[in-house]
Design a protein around this motif. Sequence first.
Motif, PDB file in Angstrom:
ATOM      1  N   MET A  49      -9.141 -12.872 -12.012  1.00  0.00           N
ATOM      2  CA  MET A  49      -7.930 -12.420 -11.343  1.00  0.00           C
ATOM      3  C   MET A  49      -7.335 -13.569 -10.542  1.00  0.00           C
ATOM      4  SD  MET A  49      -7.365  -9.288  -8.681  1.00  0.00           S
ATOM      5  CE  MET A  49      -7.779  -8.070  -9.920  1.00  0.00           C
ATOM      6  N   ARG A  50      -6.033 -13.782 -10.702  1.00  0.00           N
ATOM      7  CA  ARG A  50      -5.337 -14.801  -9.940  1.00  0.00           C
ATOM      8  C   ARG A  50      -4.486 -14.146  -8.868  1.00  0.00           C
ATOM      9  NH1 ARG A  50      -2.978 -18.919 -14.595  1.00  0.00           N
ATOM     10  NH2 ARG A  50      -4.994 -19.538 -15.477  1.00  0.00           N
ATOM     11  N   ARG A  51      -4.501 -14.732  -7.685  1.00  0.00           N
ATOM     12  CA  ARG A  51      -3.658 -14.256  -6.598  1.00  0.00           C
ATOM     13  C   ARG A  51      -2.720 -15.374  -6.189  1.00  0.00           C
ATOM     14  NH1 ARG A  51      -8.511 -11.607  -5.633  1.00  0.00           N
ATOM     15  NH2 ARG A  51      -8.333  -9.369  -5.187  1.00  0.00           N
ATOM     16  N   TYR A  52      -1.479 -15.051  -5.958  1.00  0.00           N
ATOM     17  CA  TYR A  52      -0.489 -16.014  -5.526  1.00  0.00           C
ATOM     18  C   TYR A  52      -0.071 -15.660  -4.113  1.00  0.00           C
ATOM     19  CZ  TYR A  52      -0.262 -17.385 -10.385  1.00  0.00           C
ATOM     20  OH  TYR A  52      -0.592 -17.825 -11.644  1.00  0.00           O
ATOM     21  N   TYR A  53      -0.167 -16.635  -3.227  1.00  0.00           N
ATOM     22  CA  TYR A  53       0.125 -16.379  -1.825  1.00  0.00           C
ATOM     23  C   TYR A  53       1.236 -17.300  -1.329  1.00  0.00           C
ATOM     24  CZ  TYR A  53      -4.330 -13.936  -1.750  1.00  0.00           C
ATOM     25  OH  TYR A  53      -5.359 -13.070  -2.000  1.00  0.00           O
ATOM     26  N   SER A  54       1.953 -16.845  -0.375  1.00  0.00           N
ATOM     27  CA  SER A  54       2.894 -17.685   0.356  1.00  0.00           C
ATOM     28  C   SER A  54       2.770 -17.320   1.824  1.00  0.00           C
ATOM     29  CB  SER A  54       4.333 -17.459  -0.131  1.00  0.00           C
ATOM     30  OG  SER A  54       4.770 -16.170   0.207  1.00  0.00           O
ATOM     31  N   TRP A  55       3.132 -18.239   2.667  1.00  0.00           N
ATOM     32  CA  TRP A  55       3.003 -18.007   4.105  1.00  0.00           C
ATOM     33  C   TRP A  55       4.377 -18.146   4.737  1.00  0.00           C
ATOM     34  CZ3 TRP A  55      -1.601 -16.205   5.287  1.00  0.00           C
ATOM     35  CH2 TRP A  55      -2.668 -16.529   4.419  1.00  0.00           C
ATOM     36  N   ARG A  56       4.787 -17.110   5.414  1.00  0.00           N
ATOM     37  CA  ARG A  56       6.075 -17.115   6.104  1.00  0.00           C
ATOM     38  C   ARG A  56       6.005 -16.113   7.240  1.00  0.00           C
ATOM     39  NH1 ARG A  56       8.450 -12.464   4.667  1.00  0.00           N
ATOM     40  NH2 ARG A  56       8.008 -11.590   2.624  1.00  0.00           N
ATOM     41  N   PRO A  57       6.762 -16.328   8.306  1.00  0.00           N
ATOM     42  CA  PRO A  57       6.763 -15.349   9.404  1.00  0.00           C
ATOM     43  C   PRO A  57       7.382 -14.044   8.946  1.00  0.00           C
ATOM     44  CG  PRO A  57       8.492 -16.979   9.716  1.00  0.00           C
ATOM     45  CD  PRO A  57       7.640 -17.461   8.568  1.00  0.00           C
ATOM     46  N   PHE A 117      10.125 -14.682 -11.278  1.00  0.00           N
ATOM     47  CA  PHE A 117      10.983 -14.410 -10.121  1.00  0.00           C
ATOM     48  C   PHE A 117      10.178 -14.449  -8.818  1.00  0.00           C
ATOM     49  CE2 PHE A 117      12.079 -10.626  -7.444  1.00  0.00           C
ATOM     50  CZ  PHE A 117      13.197 -11.142  -6.803  1.00  0.00           C
ATOM     51  N   LEU A 118       9.011 -13.823  -8.807  1.00  0.00           N
ATOM     52  CA  LEU A 118       8.191 -13.782  -7.591  1.00  0.00           C
ATOM     53  C   LEU A 118       7.687 -15.177  -7.217  1.00  0.00           C
ATOM     54  CD1 LEU A 118       6.101 -10.547  -8.270  1.00  0.00           C
ATOM     55  CD2 LEU A 118       8.114 -10.803  -6.799  1.00  0.00           C
ATOM     56  N   ARG A 119       7.296 -15.975  -8.204  1.00  0.00           N
ATOM     57  CA  ARG A 119       6.843 -17.345  -7.916  1.00  0.00           C
ATOM     58  C   ARG A 119       7.980 -18.178  -7.325  1.00  0.00           C
ATOM     59  NH1 ARG A 119       4.301 -16.898 -13.340  1.00  0.00           N
ATOM     60  NH2 ARG A 119       2.069 -16.498 -13.013  1.00  0.00           N
ATOM     61  N   GLN A 120       9.181 -18.021  -7.875  1.00  0.00           N
ATOM     62  CA  GLN A 120      10.325 -18.791  -7.379  1.00  0.00           C
ATOM     63  C   GLN A 120      10.640 -18.470  -5.924  1.00  0.00           C
ATOM     64  OE1 GLN A 120      13.234 -17.668 -10.329  1.00  0.00           O
ATOM     65  NE2 GLN A 120      12.800 -19.432 -11.642  1.00  0.00           N
ATOM     66  N   HIS A 121      10.342 -17.247  -5.509  1.00  0.00           N
ATOM     67  CA  HIS A 121      10.628 -16.836  -4.132  1.00  0.00           C
ATOM     68  C   HIS A 121       9.365 -16.836  -3.253  1.00  0.00           C
ATOM     69  CE1 HIS A 121      14.878 -15.712  -4.623  1.00  0.00           C
ATOM     70  NE2 HIS A 121      14.539 -15.390  -5.857  1.00  0.00           N
TER      71      HIS A 121
END
Length: 258
Positions: A2-10, A219-223
């Motif tokens: 399973m791969r998880r994609y994370y981003s960090w933002r307030p 789309f989700l990766r781009q954002h």
Amino acid sequence: MMRRYYSWRPVKGAALRCTHVAVLLCSLSSYSMAAPELPSAASLQTHATGVFLNSRGDVLTAYHAVQHCTSISTIKYRQVVPATLIAHHERHDLAVLQTSLQPYVSATFMQAAGSLKKGQPVFTQSYSELQRMEKRGQTLYNAVITADRELSMLSDVRPGASGGAVLGASGLLLGMVVERHIVAPRPAGKIMLSRPTGQLDEQAATRVRAVAADDIKLFLRQHHIPFQESDAAQLGHLQAQAPRAATLAVGILCHEPQ
């Protein structure tokens, strides 16, 4: 794997103006003395459907369902909370809402590309219908894919299903419902599957169209919006799809300008 994609933002705050329909939503989420006289969250008719994307409560839905809203709210677990539009793709009809909801489980996308097959059974349904669906625990699937290269389905979903998850036999997310298109007696446009008051021509032959997982993931990766994907089954052999769909589903309420 399973791969998880994370981003960090307030996390941004979201405000909901208490006008017209929004008054009801604000009252349901406050300790107003008038609250007992108002309908419960469970009784509200949702405008569209959404899908939990990750543990922080981001919700995927159809852009056309929220595009013209002056305010947006989401419903889950008898809670009504305000939502903020944080990303959208007009051509693919995709939108992501930021909410304060805490999901029990979020969607897992099919990892393998090109996994759609004509004749493949799938499950999809609107948030409202899932809440009152009889024998939900016995329903394996209720639709079938009609094309190899796009997510077009034979399905009886009604207006209110826009933004609903399309689940494959293993419980993985294959796509998201956006519209119904007319295929006979001749191709004649499309019908958006939001706004439960919309009318369908019962005489026309139609197919339900959904955005495929590959386009959604791009789309989700781009954002930089986190999600997870896997080829590992999320459900056991012949395990019902409807309960998982109900867990993932979120109701969308839209207040539009008069």
